[in-house]
Design a protein around this motif. Structure first.
Motif: not given
Length: 194
Positions: A101-116
């Motif tokens: 949906r246009p109003d729902v996004t996932l932050s790239g740095p948050a996903l990278a921090a979770a992966m780390a």
């Protein structure tokens, strides 16, 4: 591609296109084919125009500073163009990932921090750093792992894929996530005896 980068590209292309179009129109107006068809009140270059007469060319030749200035300006222009072209090809860090949906996004740095964080939970990993690169339709995760001494890289990679990579691919689905893992080993400092 970020909105700022996309807007900058469009503005640069629009400026270059306007300059080329104006230059082409001015040069075309000097030809008889185009100049005869233009309205009488439109500005045009005369067909027999000389850009530099012999006297002006002689004055320019007497000045020793202008060739260096022209070569420097052209070199800076070429270097800026090459830098801009390299910046377009180089994949940037992913800032946000749309999730349907246009109003729902996932932050790239948050996903990278979770992966780390997931990668650091793997046995044998002392430290992990994750950078998400690419575009929202094609992601690439660059994972840099610092292993503890005595850890087995095969087991670490197997656990990394099972934990961090699988969860990241589930979060980014249906987009594919390519993974580039780099492994280093923590070096122990040798003690010096006196």
């Amino acid at each position: 591609m970020s909105r700022l980068r996309n807007g900058g590209n469009r503005a640069a292309l629009l400026g270059i296109a306007a300059a080329l179009l104006a230059s082409g129109a001015a040069l075309a107006s000097a030809t008889g084919v185009v100049g005869d068809r233009l309205p009488a009140n439109w500005p045009r270059l005369s067909p027999g125009r000389t850009w530099l007469d012999g006297e002006a060319l002689g004055r320019w030749r007497d000045q020793g500073w202008w060739p260096a200035l022209v070569i420097t300006a052209l070199s800076v222009g070429v270097l800026l163009f090459l830098w801009w072209g390299w910046a377009q090809v180089r994949p940037g860090r992913l800032r946000e990932l749309p999730l349907g949906r246009p109003d729902v996004t996932l932050s790239g740095p948050a996903l990278a921090a979770a992966m780390a964080e997931r990668a650091e939970a793997v046995d044998g990993v002392a430290r992990a750093h994750v950078a998400l690169l690419g575009r929202p339709r094609r992601l690439r995760a660059r994972i840099t792992l610092t292993l503890t001494a005595g850890s087995r890289p095969e087991a670490v990679l197997r656990d990394l894929v099972r934990r961090a990579v699988t969860e990241a691919r589930a979060a980014a689905a249906p987009r594919p996530v390519e993974v580039d893992a780099r492994l280093t080993v923590r070096q122990h400092r040798t003690r010096r005896l006196r």
